[in-house]
Design a protein around this motif. Structure first.
Motif, PDB file in Angstrom:
ATOM      1  N   LYS A 116      35.159  19.176 -13.880  1.00  0.00           N
ATOM      2  CA  LYS A 116      33.826  19.141 -12.919  1.00  0.00           C
ATOM      3  C   LYS A 116      32.776  18.216 -13.370  1.00  0.00           C
ATOM      4  N   PHE A 117      32.933  17.675 -14.554  1.00  0.00           N
ATOM      5  CA  PHE A 117      31.948  16.638 -15.076  1.00  0.00           C
ATOM      6  C   PHE A 117      32.466  15.361 -15.130  1.00  0.00           C
ATOM      7  N   ASN A 118      31.834  14.528 -14.591  1.00  0.00           N
ATOM      8  CA  ASN A 118      32.094  12.985 -14.510  1.00  0.00           C
ATOM      9  C   ASN A 118      30.829  12.105 -15.142  1.00  0.00           C
ATOM     10  N   ILE A 119      31.377  10.953 -15.507  1.00  0.00           N
ATOM     11  CA  ILE A 119      30.323   9.865 -15.915  1.00  0.00           C
ATOM     12  C   ILE A 119      30.713   8.622 -15.137  1.00  0.00           C
ATOM     13  N   TYR A 120      30.024   8.119 -14.391  1.00  0.00           N
ATOM     14  CA  TYR A 120      30.522   6.693 -13.990  1.00  0.00           C
ATOM     15  C   TYR A 120      29.354   5.628 -13.927  1.00  0.00           C
ATOM     16  N   ALA A 121      29.698   4.327 -14.017  1.00  0.00           N
ATOM     17  CA  ALA A 121      28.900   3.181 -13.952  1.00  0.00           C
ATOM     18  C   ALA A 121      29.121   2.245 -12.857  1.00  0.00           C
ATOM     19  N   LEU A 122      28.084   1.558 -12.572  1.00  0.00           N
ATOM     20  CA  LEU A 122      28.075   0.636 -11.724  1.00  0.00           C
ATOM     21  C   LEU A 122      27.324  -0.533 -12.095  1.00  0.00           C
ATOM     22  N   ILE A 123      28.139  -1.986 -11.685  1.00  0.00           N
ATOM     23  CA  ILE A 123      27.314  -3.016 -12.073  1.00  0.00           C
ATOM     24  C   ILE A 123      27.639  -4.274 -11.149  1.00  0.00           C
ATOM     25  N   GLY A 124      26.887  -4.828 -10.685  1.00  0.00           N
ATOM     26  CA  GLY A 124      27.245  -6.033  -9.626  1.00  0.00           C
ATOM     27  C   GLY A 124      25.800  -6.802  -9.370  1.00  0.00           C
ATOM     28  N   PHE A 125      25.838  -7.392  -8.069  1.00  0.00           N
ATOM     29  CA  PHE A 125      25.100  -8.320  -7.831  1.00  0.00           C
ATOM     30  C   PHE A 125      24.265  -7.564  -6.465  1.00  0.00           C
ATOM     31  N   TYR A 126      23.113  -8.372  -6.178  1.00  0.00           N
ATOM     32  CA  TYR A 126      22.378  -7.724  -4.735  1.00  0.00           C
ATOM     33  C   TYR A 126      21.563  -8.985  -4.515  1.00  0.00           C
ATOM     34  N   GLY A 127      21.596  -8.822  -3.016  1.00  0.00           N
ATOM     35  CA  GLY A 127      20.481  -9.734  -2.454  1.00  0.00           C
ATOM     36  C   GLY A 127      19.316  -8.874  -1.645  1.00  0.00           C
ATOM     37  N   GLN A 128      17.969  -9.084  -1.666  1.00  0.00           N
ATOM     38  CA  GLN A 128      17.287  -8.041  -1.145  1.00  0.00           C
ATOM     39  C   GLN A 128      16.105  -9.272  -0.270  1.00  0.00           C
ATOM     40  N   THR A 129      15.334  -8.533   0.766  1.00  0.00           N
ATOM     41  CA  THR A 129      14.397  -9.290   1.346  1.00  0.00           C
ATOM     42  C   THR A 129      13.280  -8.325   1.799  1.00  0.00           C
ATOM     43  N   ILE A 130      12.273  -8.800   1.881  1.00  0.00           N
ATOM     44  CA  ILE A 130      10.978  -8.142   2.065  1.00  0.00           C
ATOM     45  C   ILE A 130      10.828  -8.087   3.812  1.00  0.00           C
ATOM     46  N   VAL A 131      10.712  -6.836   4.214  1.00  0.00           N
ATOM     47  CA  VAL A 131      10.454  -6.441   5.554  1.00  0.00           C
ATOM     48  C   VAL A 131       8.820  -5.894   6.113  1.00  0.00           C
ATOM     49  N   ASN A 132       8.453  -5.441   5.019  1.00  0.00           N
ATOM     50  CA  ASN A 132       6.997  -5.373   5.155  1.00  0.00           C
ATOM     51  C   ASN A 132       5.985  -5.501   3.934  1.00  0.00           C
ATOM     52  N   GLU A 133       5.046  -6.129   3.961  1.00  0.00           N
ATOM     53  CA  GLU A 133       4.127  -6.443   2.771  1.00  0.00           C
ATOM     54  C   GLU A 133       2.707  -6.355   3.163  1.00  0.00           C
ATOM     55  N   GLU A 134       1.743  -5.711   2.225  1.00  0.00           N
ATOM     56  CA  GLU A 134       0.351  -5.836   2.370  1.00  0.00           C
ATOM     57  C   GLU A 134      -0.331  -6.110   1.036  1.00  0.00           C
ATOM     58  N   PHE A 135      -1.296  -6.815   0.941  1.00  0.00           N
ATOM     59  CA  PHE A 135      -2.224  -7.144  -0.018  1.00  0.00           C
ATOM     60  C   PHE A 135      -3.707  -6.429   0.344  1.00  0.00           C
ATOM     61  N   ARG A 136      -4.014  -5.499  -0.084  1.00  0.00           N
ATOM     62  CA  ARG A 136      -5.537  -4.803   0.502  1.00  0.00           C
ATOM     63  C   ARG A 136      -6.409  -5.133  -0.752  1.00  0.00           C
ATOM     64  N   TYR A 137      -7.328  -6.101  -0.193  1.00  0.00           N
ATOM     65  CA  TYR A 137      -8.548  -6.346  -0.983  1.00  0.00           C
ATOM     66  C   TYR A 137      -9.484  -5.612  -0.456  1.00  0.00           C
ATOM     67  N   LEU A 138     -10.919  -5.515  -1.218  1.00  0.00           N
ATOM     68  CA  LEU A 138     -11.989  -4.840  -1.088  1.00  0.00           C
ATOM     69  C   LEU A 138     -12.360  -4.936   0.503  1.00  0.00           C
ATOM     70  N   ASN A 139     -12.456  -6.167   1.011  1.00  0.00           N
ATOM     71  CA  ASN A 139     -13.124  -6.522   2.346  1.00  0.00           C
ATOM     72  C   ASN A 139     -12.076  -7.215   3.240  1.00  0.00           C
ATOM     73  N   SER A 140     -10.828  -7.000   2.804  1.00  0.00           N
ATOM     74  CA  SER A 140      -9.843  -7.754   3.811  1.00  0.00           C
ATOM     75  C   SER A 140      -8.340  -7.236   3.486  1.00  0.00           C
ATOM     76  N   LEU A 141      -7.506  -7.682   4.481  1.00  0.00           N
ATOM     77  CA  LEU A 141      -6.145  -7.189   4.400  1.00  0.00           C
ATOM     78  C   LEU A 141      -5.383  -8.631   4.655  1.00  0.00           C
ATOM     79  N   GLU A 142      -4.323  -8.694   3.792  1.00  0.00           N
ATOM     80  CA  GLU A 142      -3.383  -9.659   3.914  1.00  0.00           C
ATOM     81  C   GLU A 142      -2.121  -9.172   3.976  1.00  0.00           C
ATOM     82  N   LYS A 143      -1.319  -9.710   5.132  1.00  0.00           N
ATOM     83  CA  LYS A 143       0.189  -9.199   5.446  1.00  0.00           C
ATOM     84  C   LYS A 143       1.305 -10.407   5.072  1.00  0.00           C
ATOM     85  N   ASP A 144       2.418 -10.059   4.822  1.00  0.00           N
ATOM     86  CA  ASP A 144       3.486 -10.821   4.792  1.00  0.00           C
ATOM     87  C   ASP A 144       3.162 -12.118   3.693  1.00  0.00           C
ATOM     88  N   VAL A 145       2.739 -11.891   2.745  1.00  0.00           N
ATOM     89  CA  VAL A 145       2.392 -12.957   1.786  1.00  0.00           C
ATOM     90  C   VAL A 145       3.792 -13.693   1.259  1.00  0.00           C
TER      91      VAL A 145
END
Length: 210
Positions: A116-145
């Motif tokens: 019933k009991f198993n231990i397994y490991a994974l290792i490798g590479f990835y690529g990733q990209t941003i699909v949404n982003e926000e920087f919220r300052y006190l009086n402003s909002l900046e997106k997709d920086v």
């Protein structure tokens, strides 16, 4: 990055130990499985020009695995990361939110302990990209920086219990680290380069065999 190197060393030891213990006679085993992992944790943001800061992380990953033999396989799929946290830069204090899509390519090894009991490991590479982003300052909002693709190394260990012949569940501990830095876009209010390093998570795994 230190966590990724440590996981890589442990994975290598795991592979060698597992190969030496494998029986010479081939056994029947499932060729394919699908796994879903969820996790929470944190990651460190390393900047070129601005102060570094930490982000909370929520991650989900769907992996399709093709087993080359009983204890060795390759996996790929899609992951979704949600990062959030506080920091500051030349514009002032901010709350940062970022969503990313990730595509991994991984090598998997596992060791069975009883029926019933198993231990397994994974290792490798990835690529990733941003699909949404926000920087919220006190009086402003900046997106997709920031924009572009980041690439890196990821690894994980899973402690799995077989509920039935068709599915299992377990605890998953994972880490990943970017190789390259993303650049701010031309219309951003500040200029910088940024990488997400030492992103560590722990969560649940659900695996379905067929």
């Amino acid at each position: 990055m230190k966590s990724s190197v440590l996981f890589s060393v442990l994975f290598s030891i795991f592979i060698i130990t597992n190969s030496s213990a494998q029986e010479e006679e081939d056994k029947a085993f499932e060729k394919y499985n699908i796994s879903i992992t969820t996790g929470i944790g944190y990651g460190k943001v390393e900047n070129e020009n601005q102060p570094n800061y930490d982000l909370n992380a929520n991650i989900g990953e769907l992996l399709f695995t093709y087993n080359l033999k009983e204890n060795l396989g390759i996996a790929t799929g899609v992951g979704y990361l949600q990062l959030s946290g506080n920091g500051f830069n030349t514009n002032g204090n901010f709350y940062h939110e970022r969503d990313l899509i990730k595509i991994p390519l991984l090598l998997r090894a596992n060791k069975n302990f009883g029926d019933k009991f198993n231990i397994y490991a994974l290792i490798g590479f990835y690529g990733q990209t941003i699909v949404n982003e926000e920087f919220r300052y006190l009086n402003s909002l900046e997106k997709d920086v920031f924009g572009g693709w980041s690439f890196g190394l990821q690894s994980s260990f899973t402690f799995e219990y077989e509920i039935s012949e068709d599915w299992s569940m377990g605890i998953n501990i994972a880490t990943q680290s970017d190789f390259n830095k993303l650049d701010t876009k031309n219309d951003a209010s500040f200029e910088d380069e940024q990488a997400i390093t030492t992103l560590n998570t722990i969560g649940l795994l659900f695996k379905f065999r067929f």
